[in-house]
Design a protein around this motif. Structure first.
Motif, PDB file in Angstrom:
ATOM      1  N   ASN A 118      40.949  10.941 -60.467  1.00 56.98           N
ATOM      2  CA  ASN A 118      42.747  11.508 -60.200  1.00 56.98           C
ATOM      3  C   ASN A 118      43.111  12.561 -59.748  1.00 56.98           C
ATOM      4  O   ASN A 118      43.874  12.528 -58.773  1.00 56.98           O
ATOM      5  CB  ASN A 118      42.862  11.829 -61.784  1.00 56.98           C
ATOM      6  N   ALA A 119      42.175  13.612 -59.454  1.00 59.60           N
ATOM      7  CA  ALA A 119      42.165  14.717 -58.966  1.00 59.60           C
ATOM      8  C   ALA A 119      42.042  14.541 -57.299  1.00 59.60           C
ATOM      9  O   ALA A 119      43.005  14.975 -56.636  1.00 59.60           O
ATOM     10  CB  ALA A 119      41.369  15.892 -59.083  1.00 59.60           C
ATOM     11  N   ALA A 120      41.234  13.743 -56.886  1.00 59.53           N
ATOM     12  CA  ALA A 120      40.705  13.557 -55.459  1.00 59.53           C
ATOM     13  C   ALA A 120      41.467  12.471 -54.722  1.00 59.53           C
ATOM     14  O   ALA A 120      42.010  12.568 -53.556  1.00 59.53           O
ATOM     15  CB  ALA A 120      39.175  13.322 -55.551  1.00 59.53           C
ATOM     16  N   ILE A 121      41.777  11.457 -55.572  1.00 65.62           N
ATOM     17  CA  ILE A 121      42.634  10.437 -54.739  1.00 65.62           C
ATOM     18  C   ILE A 121      43.729   9.851 -55.349  1.00 65.62           C
ATOM     19  O   ILE A 121      44.782   9.923 -54.604  1.00 65.62           O
ATOM     20  CB  ILE A 121      41.734   9.184 -54.861  1.00 65.62           C
ATOM     21  N   VAL A 122      43.832   9.551 -56.781  1.00 67.72           N
ATOM     22  CA  VAL A 122      45.246   9.014 -57.241  1.00 67.72           C
ATOM     23  C   VAL A 122      46.099  10.220 -57.090  1.00 67.72           C
ATOM     24  O   VAL A 122      47.282   9.801 -56.775  1.00 67.72           O
ATOM     25  CB  VAL A 122      44.979   8.465 -58.753  1.00 67.72           C
ATOM     26  N   LYS A 181      48.451  20.085 -48.406  1.00 74.18           N
ATOM     27  CA  LYS A 181      48.585  20.613 -47.115  1.00 74.18           C
ATOM     28  C   LYS A 181      49.092  22.166 -47.171  1.00 74.18           C
ATOM     29  O   LYS A 181      48.782  23.017 -46.705  1.00 74.18           O
ATOM     30  CB  LYS A 181      49.414  19.929 -46.192  1.00 74.18           C
ATOM     31  N   SER A 182      50.188  22.363 -48.203  1.00 71.36           N
ATOM     32  CA  SER A 182      51.002  23.526 -48.610  1.00 71.36           C
ATOM     33  C   SER A 182      49.763  24.666 -49.047  1.00 71.36           C
ATOM     34  O   SER A 182      49.802  25.810 -49.096  1.00 71.36           O
ATOM     35  CB  SER A 182      52.014  23.581 -49.411  1.00 71.36           C
ATOM     36  N   GLN A 200      51.575  11.642 -55.148  1.00 66.10           N
ATOM     37  CA  GLN A 200      52.545  12.639 -54.959  1.00 66.10           C
ATOM     38  C   GLN A 200      52.770  13.174 -53.666  1.00 66.10           C
ATOM     39  O   GLN A 200      53.547  13.744 -53.124  1.00 66.10           O
ATOM     40  CB  GLN A 200      51.873  14.109 -55.517  1.00 66.10           C
ATOM     41  N   GLY A 201      51.842  12.499 -52.682  1.00 65.38           N
ATOM     42  CA  GLY A 201      51.815  12.826 -51.288  1.00 65.38           C
ATOM     43  C   GLY A 201      50.959  14.005 -50.848  1.00 65.38           C
ATOM     44  O   GLY A 201      50.509  14.486 -51.837  1.00 65.38           O
TER      45      GLY A 201
END
Length: 93
Positions: A41-45, A56-57, A50-51
């Motif tokens: 969930n944290a790495a892919i989904v 990146k931010s 969410q984009g």
């Protein structure tokens, strides 16, 4: 390897066969794999839903893939299919 995949789109028949949701697998089907589900969930989904702008931010690079390893019969393919269905991605396993 990624450059080759980027240049060659998934064949239409294969894409239709492996479209998200067509597999009918969700994380609810992956009983006993809660730790792995949390990591997926944290790495892919989450980033796919969410984009990647939020990653990146924070100065993080979006993942380009996940390598799931383990002995036979531990649910690796089931996890991959569930992650694809949850994130509306294709799964070829």
């Amino acid at each position: 390897f990624q450059a080759v995949l980027a240049r060659r789109p998934l064949p239409r028949a294969l894409a239709d066969r492996h479209r998200a949701g067509a597999l009918g697998v969700t994380f609810a089907d992956c009983v006993g794999l809660e730790d792995a589900i949390e990591h997926l969930n944290a790495a892919i989904v989450h980033p796919l839903r969410q984009g990647f702008a939020s990653l990146k931010s924070w100065g993080l690079t979006p993942p380009t893939g996940v390598l799931i390893t383990g002995p036979p019969g531990t649910g690796k393919t089931l996890l991959a299919r569930a992650a694809a269905a949850e994130s509306a991605a294709n799964c070829i396993a």
